[in-house]
Design a protein around this motif. Structure first.
Motif, PDB file in Angstrom:
ATOM      1  N   GLN A 237       4.835 -13.522  63.036  1.00 39.84           N
ATOM      2  CA  GLN A 237       3.946 -12.770  63.630  1.00 39.84           C
ATOM      3  C   GLN A 237       3.317 -13.306  64.814  1.00 39.84           C
ATOM      4  OE1 GLN A 237       1.667 -10.665  59.664  1.00 39.84           O
ATOM      5  NE2 GLN A 237       0.834 -10.012  61.931  1.00 39.84           N
ATOM      6  N   SER A 238       3.064 -14.597  64.771  1.00 33.20           N
ATOM      7  CA  SER A 238       2.537 -15.518  65.937  1.00 33.20           C
ATOM      8  C   SER A 238       3.556 -15.698  66.806  1.00 33.20           C
ATOM      9  CB  SER A 238       2.011 -16.997  65.258  1.00 33.20           C
ATOM     10  OG  SER A 238       3.268 -17.608  64.812  1.00 33.20           O
ATOM     11  N   ALA A 239       4.660 -15.984  66.580  1.00 25.18           N
ATOM     12  CA  ALA A 239       5.885 -15.893  67.878  1.00 25.18           C
ATOM     13  C   ALA A 239       6.106 -14.534  68.421  1.00 25.18           C
ATOM     14  CB  ALA A 239       7.220 -16.348  67.000  1.00 25.18           C
ATOM     15  N   VAL A 240       5.904 -13.373  67.854  1.00 25.17           N
ATOM     16  CA  VAL A 240       5.986 -12.168  68.230  1.00 25.17           C
ATOM     17  C   VAL A 240       4.719 -12.105  69.440  1.00 25.17           C
ATOM     18  CG1 VAL A 240       5.918  -9.766  67.969  1.00 25.17           C
ATOM     19  CG2 VAL A 240       7.409 -11.152  66.606  1.00 25.17           C
ATOM     20  N   SER A 241       3.397 -12.300  68.923  1.00 25.00           N
ATOM     21  CA  SER A 241       2.326 -12.243  69.722  1.00 25.00           C
ATOM     22  C   SER A 241       2.476 -12.865  70.927  1.00 25.00           C
ATOM     23  CB  SER A 241       1.116 -12.663  68.778  1.00 25.00           C
ATOM     24  OG  SER A 241       0.014 -12.455  69.587  1.00 25.00           O
ATOM     25  N   ARG A 242       3.168 -14.396  70.645  1.00 25.46           N
ATOM     26  CA  ARG A 242       3.179 -15.331  72.006  1.00 25.46           C
ATOM     27  C   ARG A 242       4.032 -14.411  72.792  1.00 25.46           C
ATOM     28  NH1 ARG A 242       3.281 -19.476  68.092  1.00 25.46           N
ATOM     29  NH2 ARG A 242       5.477 -19.203  68.513  1.00 25.46           N
ATOM     30  N   ILE A 243       5.081 -13.999  72.512  1.00 22.43           N
ATOM     31  CA  ILE A 243       6.085 -13.458  73.294  1.00 22.43           C
ATOM     32  C   ILE A 243       5.540 -12.033  74.203  1.00 22.43           C
ATOM     33  CG2 ILE A 243       8.481 -11.905  73.574  1.00 22.43           C
ATOM     34  CD1 ILE A 243       9.219 -13.828  71.091  1.00 22.43           C
ATOM     35  N   TRP A 244       4.899 -11.323  73.290  1.00 25.77           N
ATOM     36  CA  TRP A 244       4.120 -10.127  73.835  1.00 25.77           C
ATOM     37  C   TRP A 244       3.077 -10.549  75.091  1.00 25.77           C
ATOM     38  CZ3 TRP A 244       3.254  -6.612  69.124  1.00 25.77           C
ATOM     39  CH2 TRP A 244       4.523  -5.656  68.693  1.00 25.77           C
ATOM     40  N   ARG A 245       2.380 -11.461  74.652  1.00 29.30           N
ATOM     41  CA  ARG A 245       1.349 -12.101  75.695  1.00 29.30           C
ATOM     42  C   ARG A 245       2.107 -12.492  77.165  1.00 29.30           C
ATOM     43  NH1 ARG A 245      -1.297 -14.316  71.226  1.00 29.30           N
ATOM     44  NH2 ARG A 245      -0.722 -16.581  71.919  1.00 29.30           N
ATOM     45  N   ALA A 246       3.340 -13.254  76.652  1.00 23.30           N
ATOM     46  CA  ALA A 246       4.008 -13.662  77.770  1.00 23.30           C
ATOM     47  C   ALA A 246       4.394 -12.937  78.841  1.00 23.30           C
ATOM     48  CB  ALA A 246       5.199 -14.848  77.212  1.00 23.30           C
ATOM     49  N   PHE A 247       4.697 -11.693  78.247  1.00 24.79           N
ATOM     50  CA  PHE A 247       5.327 -10.622  79.149  1.00 24.79           C
ATOM     51  C   PHE A 247       4.516  -9.461  79.331  1.00 24.79           C
ATOM     52  CE2 PHE A 247       9.131 -13.317  77.747  1.00 24.79           C
ATOM     53  CZ  PHE A 247       9.887 -13.034  78.849  1.00 24.79           C
ATOM     54  N   GLY A 248       3.197  -9.741  78.797  1.00 20.12           N
ATOM     55  CA  GLY A 248       2.187  -8.615  79.360  1.00 20.12           C
ATOM     56  C   GLY A 248       2.479  -7.239  78.530  1.00 20.12           C
ATOM     57  N   LEU A 249       3.116  -7.235  77.069  1.00 24.01           N
ATOM     58  CA  LEU A 249       3.544  -6.172  76.428  1.00 24.01           C
ATOM     59  C   LEU A 249       2.424  -5.996  75.334  1.00 24.01           C
ATOM     60  CD1 LEU A 249       7.066  -6.699  75.821  1.00 24.01           C
ATOM     61  CD2 LEU A 249       6.314  -5.154  77.395  1.00 24.01           C
TER      62      LEU A 249
ATOM     63  N   THR B  20       4.219   5.112  65.111  1.00 27.80           N
ATOM     64  CA  THR B  20       3.953   5.482  66.632  1.00 27.80           C
ATOM     65  C   THR B  20       4.299   4.269  67.416  1.00 27.80           C
ATOM     66  OG1 THR B  20       1.737   5.232  66.649  1.00 27.80           O
ATOM     67  CG2 THR B  20       2.558   7.666  66.190  1.00 27.80           C
ATOM     68  N   HIS B  21       4.011   3.211  66.875  1.00 28.25           N
ATOM     69  CA  HIS B  21       4.298   1.922  67.858  1.00 28.25           C
ATOM     70  C   HIS B  21       4.442   0.729  67.104  1.00 28.25           C
ATOM     71  CE1 HIS B  21      -0.130   2.029  66.572  1.00 28.25           C
ATOM     72  NE2 HIS B  21       0.019   0.590  67.023  1.00 28.25           N
ATOM     73  N   TRP B  22       5.124  -0.173  67.676  1.00 29.15           N
ATOM     74  CA  TRP B  22       5.226  -1.350  66.961  1.00 29.15           C
ATOM     75  C   TRP B  22       4.268  -2.395  66.768  1.00 29.15           C
ATOM     76  CZ3 TRP B  22       9.792  -2.818  64.854  1.00 29.15           C
ATOM     77  CH2 TRP B  22      11.169  -2.241  65.541  1.00 29.15           C
ATOM     78  N   SER B  23       3.838  -2.915  65.673  1.00 26.45           N
ATOM     79  CA  SER B  23       2.862  -3.986  65.411  1.00 26.45           C
ATOM     80  C   SER B  23       3.535  -5.474  65.369  1.00 26.45           C
ATOM     81  CB  SER B  23       2.192  -3.787  63.984  1.00 26.45           C
ATOM     82  OG  SER B  23       3.042  -3.954  62.998  1.00 26.45           O
ATOM     83  N   THR B  24       2.775  -6.648  65.521  1.00 30.97           N
ATOM     84  CA  THR B  24       3.226  -7.646  65.294  1.00 30.97           C
ATOM     85  C   THR B  24       3.981  -7.942  63.991  1.00 30.97           C
ATOM     86  OG1 THR B  24       1.123  -8.621  64.502  1.00 30.97           O
ATOM     87  CG2 THR B  24       1.755  -8.933  66.710  1.00 30.97           C
ATOM     88  N   ARG B  25       3.288  -7.440  62.963  1.00 33.48           N
ATOM     89  CA  ARG B  25       4.064  -7.473  61.584  1.00 33.48           C
ATOM     90  C   ARG B  25       5.426  -6.716  61.503  1.00 33.48           C
ATOM     91  NH1 ARG B  25       1.715  -8.580  56.674  1.00 33.48           N
ATOM     92  NH2 ARG B  25      -0.458  -8.361  57.493  1.00 33.48           N
ATOM     93  N   SER B  26       5.529  -5.594  61.827  1.00 31.34           N
ATOM     94  CA  SER B  26       6.854  -4.932  61.850  1.00 31.34           C
ATOM     95  C   SER B  26       7.697  -5.552  62.999  1.00 31.34           C
ATOM     96  CB  SER B  26       6.539  -3.285  62.289  1.00 31.34           C
ATOM     97  OG  SER B  26       6.188  -2.936  63.624  1.00 31.34           O
ATOM     98  N   MET B  27       7.449  -6.081  63.910  1.00 32.89           N
ATOM     99  CA  MET B  27       8.271  -6.605  64.940  1.00 32.89           C
ATOM    100  C   MET B  27       8.834  -7.714  64.181  1.00 32.89           C
ATOM    101  SD  MET B  27       9.994  -6.590  67.615  1.00 32.89           S
ATOM    102  CE  MET B  27       9.736  -5.213  68.549  1.00 32.89           C
ATOM    103  N   ALA B  28       7.839  -8.759  63.716  1.00 36.39           N
ATOM    104  CA  ALA B  28       8.165  -9.835  63.143  1.00 36.39           C
ATOM    105  C   ALA B  28       9.380  -9.660  61.920  1.00 36.39           C
ATOM    106  CB  ALA B  28       6.964 -10.700  62.658  1.00 36.39           C
ATOM    107  N   GLN B  29       9.260  -8.519  61.382  1.00 37.87           N
ATOM    108  CA  GLN B  29      10.101  -8.444  60.000  1.00 37.87           C
ATOM    109  C   GLN B  29      11.290  -7.926  60.899  1.00 37.87           C
ATOM    110  OE1 GLN B  29       8.618  -5.293  57.401  1.00 37.87           O
ATOM    111  NE2 GLN B  29      10.412  -5.552  55.889  1.00 37.87           N
TER     112      GLN B  29
END
Length: 362
Positions: free
Chosen positions: A126-138, A111-120
């Protein structure tokens, strides 16, 4: 062949004062303390060899910082900011992650993206995806609920209620009224463990029910004080009893403006007949599915957060007594909830919401 004698350093009074402060400061870095001592010793006329031997460093170190100070003075002793590791993720990769998050459905029927699925999917950590999401408030893992009222008189009711909040009538008391029904007397199956350092308070997830009660409350929007009464049921009979309680509690020379929701018990024939016999009561109804317009809901949230959520009770009587005590303490120092948005601002926000819904294609 002996090396040439270095030129002596001459310090101003200000430079000497600063260097002595740095050399003694406990919070300064070890390197800055050492450089300050080197310059101070050189300024006393000591040779590089003597300073090196005295401070336990090499002659090259002394020569370096003598030259740095001679060229740049105090700023020459500071560490230059480091450039850091080169950036590995490009702007195009960041843009791709944001676009996938906003526009593409996640894989495997999730139903939604996780850091693991987006990283893949994006080919990064996963840490890079998490930083991007935090930077853009996602925050794909969070969903908020909302509902638009279908009340045909929505606009008129919003203007009526908000108008009462922002400009209460003279010689009148404005009360936000509602019932908090089905308040459960709950007891945990084992004793609650208290808060201790490094460990939060703990209670069992399961509980024993000891019955329910309903709390009728009327919040004075100006003072923040509350008229409240418990009833075991919440029919129109209980609502009428609460209206009579309000009538007795409020001085007779004041008109009463009550803000209510559209619950059926507020509109029965018995209630209407009673109101005709008590003309100082004026009812203002919020739109359907718009309980957020009733300020007493904000007070109910305070009651829930500060009293009900973590309390335990072995009977309805004990629960009602505990709530009554909390309300009495509230009324000693009541805090009004100040309404700030105008009706136009609310309607403009909802209009923008409707536009987004229509443009989303859903």
């Amino acid at each position: 062949m002996p090396s040439p004698k270095p030129l002596p350093l001459e310090l101003s009074d200000q430079e000497r004062r600063v260097l002595r402060g740095w050399s003694r400061r406990r919070t300064a870095s070890v390197s800055l303390v050492l450089r300050s001592k080197i310059v101070l010793a050189c300024a006393e006329g000591a040779s590089n060899s003597h300073v090196a031997q005295m401070l336990g460093v090499s002659r090259e170190t002394v020569r370096k910082w003598r030259a740095q100070f001679a060229a740049h003075r105090l700023e020459g002793l500071m560490d230059r900011p480091r450039s850091g590791a080169p950036r590995k993720i490009t702007d195009e990769q960041v843009e791709a992650v944001i676009a996938k998050t906003l526009d593409q459905a996640p894989p495997k029927g999730d139903t939604h993206w996780s850091t693991r699925s987006m990283a893949q999917a994006a080919g990064m950590s996963q840490s890079a995806v998490s930083r991007i999401w935090r930077a853009f408030g996602l925050k794909p893992h969070i969903v908020q609920t909302w509902k638009l009222s279908s009340d045909p008189q929505f606009v008129d009711k919003v203007r009526d209620v908000v108008g009462i909040y922002l400009a209460p009538p003279e010689n009148a008391l404005v009360l936000a009224v509602d019932e908090k029904s089905q308040i459960q007397a709950l007891d945990r199956t084992q004793p609650v463990l208290p808060l201790v350092p490094t460990v939060p308070a703990r209670m069992t997830h399961d509980y024993v029910r000891h019955g329910t009660t309903s709390l009728f409350a009327a919040l004075d929007i100006v003072s923040g004080s509350v008229i409240a009464q418990h009833y075991r049921r919440h029919r129109h009979q209980e609502f009428l009893r609460f209206l009579k309680l309000i009538d007795e509690a409020v001085p007779k020379h004041l008109d009463l403006h009550l803000i209510l929701d559209n619950y059926a018990t507020h509109k029965t024939e018995q209630v209407k007949k009673w109101l005709l016999r008590h003309p100082r009561f004026h009812l203002h109804f919020t739109p359907t599915s718009a309980s957020w317009l009733n300020l007493v809901e904000r007070w109910f949230a305070e009651l829930t957060n500060h009293k009900l959520r973590r309390s335990t009770h072995r009977s309805i009587v004990e629960l009602e007594r505990d709530i009554r005590g909390w309300i009495n303490e509230w009324n000693k120092e009541p805090k009004p909830f100040v309404w700030t948005k105008t009706a136009d601002e609310i309607l403009e926000t909802l209009a923008a919401y409707c536009t987004r819904i229509n443009d989303s294609g859903h």
